[in-house]
Design a protein around this motif. Structure first.
Motif, PDB file in Angstrom:
ATOM      1  N   GLY A 250      50.133  39.079 -71.092  1.00 27.14           N
ATOM      2  CA  GLY A 250      51.003  37.652 -71.129  1.00 27.14           C
ATOM      3  C   GLY A 250      50.890  37.120 -72.231  1.00 27.14           C
ATOM      4  N   ARG A 251      51.600  35.920 -72.054  1.00 29.54           N
ATOM      5  CA  ARG A 251      51.811  35.143 -73.352  1.00 29.54           C
ATOM      6  C   ARG A 251      50.169  34.530 -73.901  1.00 29.54           C
ATOM      7  N   PRO A 252      50.017  34.757 -75.316  1.00 28.61           N
ATOM      8  CA  PRO A 252      48.788  34.427 -75.751  1.00 28.61           C
ATOM      9  C   PRO A 252      48.406  33.092 -75.475  1.00 28.61           C
ATOM     10  N   ALA A 253      47.344  32.549 -75.374  1.00 28.17           N
ATOM     11  CA  ALA A 253      46.832  31.258 -75.371  1.00 28.17           C
ATOM     12  C   ALA A 253      47.433  30.476 -76.518  1.00 28.17           C
ATOM     13  N   GLY A 254      47.697  29.083 -76.197  1.00 21.89           N
ATOM     14  CA  GLY A 254      48.233  28.549 -77.252  1.00 21.89           C
ATOM     15  C   GLY A 254      49.559  28.632 -77.936  1.00 21.89           C
ATOM     16  N   SER A 255      50.269  29.705 -77.264  1.00 20.78           N
ATOM     17  CA  SER A 255      51.698  29.903 -78.039  1.00 20.78           C
ATOM     18  C   SER A 255      52.548  29.307 -77.390  1.00 20.78           C
TER      19      SER A 255
END
Length: 309
Positions: free
Chosen positions: A304-309
């Motif tokens: 999934g979408r990387p943390a902080g992106s």
């Protein structure tokens, strides 16, 4: 037939609703908001071929809730395949024939390794459908095709029974005498489409119009063909070029489910698509650098979408 559909997304939802509309006793296994919406109002399918609605009683939350079953259709994301197989083994549906409509070439090996080998029919589907909102599936075109066939010659009778059931429901279905080849043929195209549209983040029209990205698409498919041939699958050496020509016939705005999942920040099936090609290529000592690069580029997004992106 009493049919269990495990996964009520675009693929499972569409084909399950068509089978239910034809008078089969269909039970979906779903979860989350989709499950709750189906329990309230049934599953609704909007399609150019008509609208279909199942009853609210047609869904359960777990494979363990299934009763005796004549056929199981598997339509979950690839990472859930092992769990589904394990749950089926201890359910009331444990003796039913199983037909996976999932993507990729790994899914049937997983199912055959955990269920009896005679149970699993090979299958591949061609459809563009997705969950529009909880309880609602949208089918985008008139394409709704299933190809199936037995891995073991002694199961051809069951394969024909399932074929007849699909056709009676108005589904474009056919039987293949080389189902492994049919699955790989779709896989070659699917890997090319998913890899390029996801890494370039554009639909197929953009990919095929640029000389360099078009070459990338062709190379990715050619690597997949080489892996198939090294695995003993009878694909023509020019199959990648034929698939590239097929890509020229697609609507310019067509994309892939992996591109859509990437855009939404969802988990990706990358380890079973380009990543799966790389894994198989490594075992067979076949070079697959283009698929390796795609796998590296998309690695941060697999869960999934990387943390902080």
């Amino acid at each position: 037939m009493r049919i269990a559909v495990i996964g009520a997304g675009g693929v499972g939802g569409y084909f399950g609703a068509r089978l239910a509309a034809a008078g089969n006793e269909v039970t979906f296994v779903a979860r989350g908001r989709h499950l709750e919406a189906i329990r309230r109002s049934g599953l609704v399918v909007h399609s150019p071929l008509g609208e279909f609605r199942t009853s609210p009683e047609s869904v359960v939350a777990s494979i363990s809730e299934l009763g005796p079953t004549d056929l199981v259709l598997v339509a979950v994301k690839l990472w859930d395949t092992e769990s589904v197989a394990e749950q089926l083994r201890s359910s009331a549906a444990h003796e039913a024939p199983v037909l996976s409509l999932q993507n990729g070439v790994h899914k049937d090996a997983v199912l055959r390794g955990r269920l009896t080998d005679e149970q699993v029919l090979g299958g591949v589907c061609f459809i563009s459908a997705f969950i529009e909102e909880p309880g609602v599936v949208r089918h985008n075109s008139t394409l709704q095709r299933v190809v199936l066939g037995p891995y073991r010659t002694g199961r051809s009778g069951i394969s024909r029974t399932v074929l007849a059931t699909l056709r009676d429901a108005g589904i474009d279905a056919e039987e293949s005498d080389d189902i492994e080849r049919a699955i790989w043929e779709k896989f070659v195209f699917l890997v090319g489409l998913s890899a390029t549209t996801a890494t370039i983040r554009q639909p197929i029209g953009v990919v095929r119009a640029d000389e360099r990205s078009r070459r990338l698409l062709r190379d990715i498919m050619a690597e997949t063909v080489a892996v198939a041939k090294a695995s003993g699958v009878r694909l023509d050496s020019g199959f990648a070029d034929a698939q590239l020509a097929f890509c020229d016939t697609l609507p310019a705005g067509m994309t892939s489910s992996m591109h859509n999942d990437l855009e939404k920040g969802n988990r990706l099936e990358l380890p079973w698509l380009s990543g799966g090609v790389v894994d198989l290529a490594g075992r067979l000592d076949v070079p697959a650098p283009r698929n390796g690069t795609v796998t590296d580029i998309l690695a941060p997004y697999v869960l999934g979408r990387p943390a902080g992106s």
